[in-house]
Design a protein around this motif. Structure first.
Motif, PDB file in Angstrom:
ATOM      1  N   GLY A  12       0.794  -1.222   0.000  1.00  0.00           N
ATOM      2  CA  GLY A  12       0.000   0.000   0.000  1.00  0.00           C
ATOM      3  C   GLY A  12       0.830   1.278   0.000  1.00  0.00           C
ATOM      4  N   GLU A  13       2.142   1.170   0.103  1.00  0.00           N
ATOM      5  CA  GLU A  13       3.015   2.350   0.142  1.00  0.00           C
ATOM      6  C   GLU A  13       3.648   2.654  -1.225  1.00  0.00           C
ATOM      7  OE1 GLU A  13       3.589   4.293   2.966  1.00  0.00           O
ATOM      8  OE2 GLU A  13       1.986   3.095   3.835  1.00  0.00           O
ATOM      9  N   GLU A  14       3.242   1.910  -2.249  1.00  0.00           N
ATOM     10  CA  GLU A  14       3.846   2.082  -3.568  1.00  0.00           C
ATOM     11  C   GLU A  14       3.719   3.516  -4.094  1.00  0.00           C
ATOM     12  OE1 GLU A  14       2.343  -2.174  -3.208  1.00  0.00           O
ATOM     13  OE2 GLU A  14       1.489  -0.192  -2.855  1.00  0.00           O
ATOM     14  N   HIS A  15       2.571   4.111  -3.905  1.00  0.00           N
ATOM     15  CA  HIS A  15       2.344   5.484  -4.385  1.00  0.00           C
ATOM     16  C   HIS A  15       3.338   6.451  -3.739  1.00  0.00           C
ATOM     17  CE1 HIS A  15       0.388   9.195  -5.518  1.00  0.00           C
ATOM     18  NE2 HIS A  15       0.302   9.531  -4.241  1.00  0.00           N
ATOM     19  N   PHE A  16       3.551   6.313  -2.433  1.00  0.00           N
ATOM     20  CA  PHE A  16       4.475   7.209  -1.729  1.00  0.00           C
ATOM     21  C   PHE A  16       5.914   7.006  -2.206  1.00  0.00           C
ATOM     22  CE2 PHE A  16       0.924   6.565   1.272  1.00  0.00           C
ATOM     23  CZ  PHE A  16       0.452   7.863   1.279  1.00  0.00           C
ATOM     24  N   LEU A  17       6.278   5.752  -2.470  1.00  0.00           N
ATOM     25  CA  LEU A  17       7.624   5.465  -2.962  1.00  0.00           C
ATOM     26  C   LEU A  17       7.824   6.084  -4.342  1.00  0.00           C
ATOM     27  CD1 LEU A  17      10.368   4.122  -2.694  1.00  0.00           C
ATOM     28  CD2 LEU A  17       9.335   2.012  -3.557  1.00  0.00           C
ATOM     29  N   ARG A  18       6.814   5.951  -5.212  1.00  0.00           N
ATOM     30  CA  ARG A  18       6.921   6.564  -6.546  1.00  0.00           C
ATOM     31  C   ARG A  18       7.056   8.087  -6.438  1.00  0.00           C
ATOM     32  NH1 ARG A  18       2.504   3.440  -7.690  1.00  0.00           N
ATOM     33  NH2 ARG A  18       3.076   1.404  -8.455  1.00  0.00           N
TER      34      ARG A  18
END
Length: 126
Positions: free
Chosen positions: A20-26
Motif C-alpha cells: 500500500g506504500e507504492e504510491h508514496f515510494l513513486r
C-alpha cells in the motif's frame, strides 16, 4: 512486500516497500529523480553514490526551507490568535449616535414651534 523498479538520474534501482506504500515510494522517487536530473544536466555524469547524496541534500535543503516557512507561518498564526483573543477579552467601546444630528435639530425646531403655538393659545384664552 512489493518489489518496484524506480529510475533516478537515468539509473534504475530495485526497491521494496510496505504493502500500500507504492504510491508514496513513486512520489519520493520522482522528487529524487528531479534533483538528480538537474545535477546531471549541470555537472554531467557522476558516481551513483555522489549523485544520490547530492540529490538527497538538495531535497533536504528544500525541506529545511519549507520547515522554516511553516514555523514562521505558525508564529504569525499564534500571534494573530493572541491579538484576536485580546480583542475579544477587551473589546473597544465605540459609541455610534442612534439618532442622526439632523433629526435632533428638526425635532428641536418642531418642539420650539409647538411651544410658540401653545404660548399663543394661552394668550388668546387668557
Amino acid at each position: 512486500m512489493p518489489e518496484m523498479k524506480i529510475a533516478i538520474g537515468g539509473r534504475e534501482f530495485d526497491v521494496s516497500c510496505q504493502e500500500g506504500e507504492e504510491h508514496f515510494l513513486r512520489s519520493a522517487a520522482r522528487l529524487l529523480d528531479t534533483e538528480a536530473s538537474a545535477l546531471i544536466s549541470q555537472i554531467g555524469r557522476m558516481p551513483e553514490a555522489r549523485m544520490l547524496l547530492m540529490a538527497g541534500l538538495m531535497i533536504a535543503d528544500k525541506a529545511a526551507g519549507l520547515e522554516d516557512q511553516l514555523r514562521a507561518a505558525e508564529e504569525r498564526a499564534t500571534l494573530a490568535e493572541r491579538v484576536a483573543a485580546n480583542a475579544r477579552a477587551n473589546p473597544e467601546r465605540v459609541e455610534v449616535p442612534v439618532i442622526p444630528p439632523q433629526v435632533t435639530e428638526t425635532l428641536a425646531e418642531i418642539a420650539a414651534r409647538a411651544e410658540a403655538l401653545a404660548a399663543r393659545l394661552e394668550e388668546r384664552a387668557g
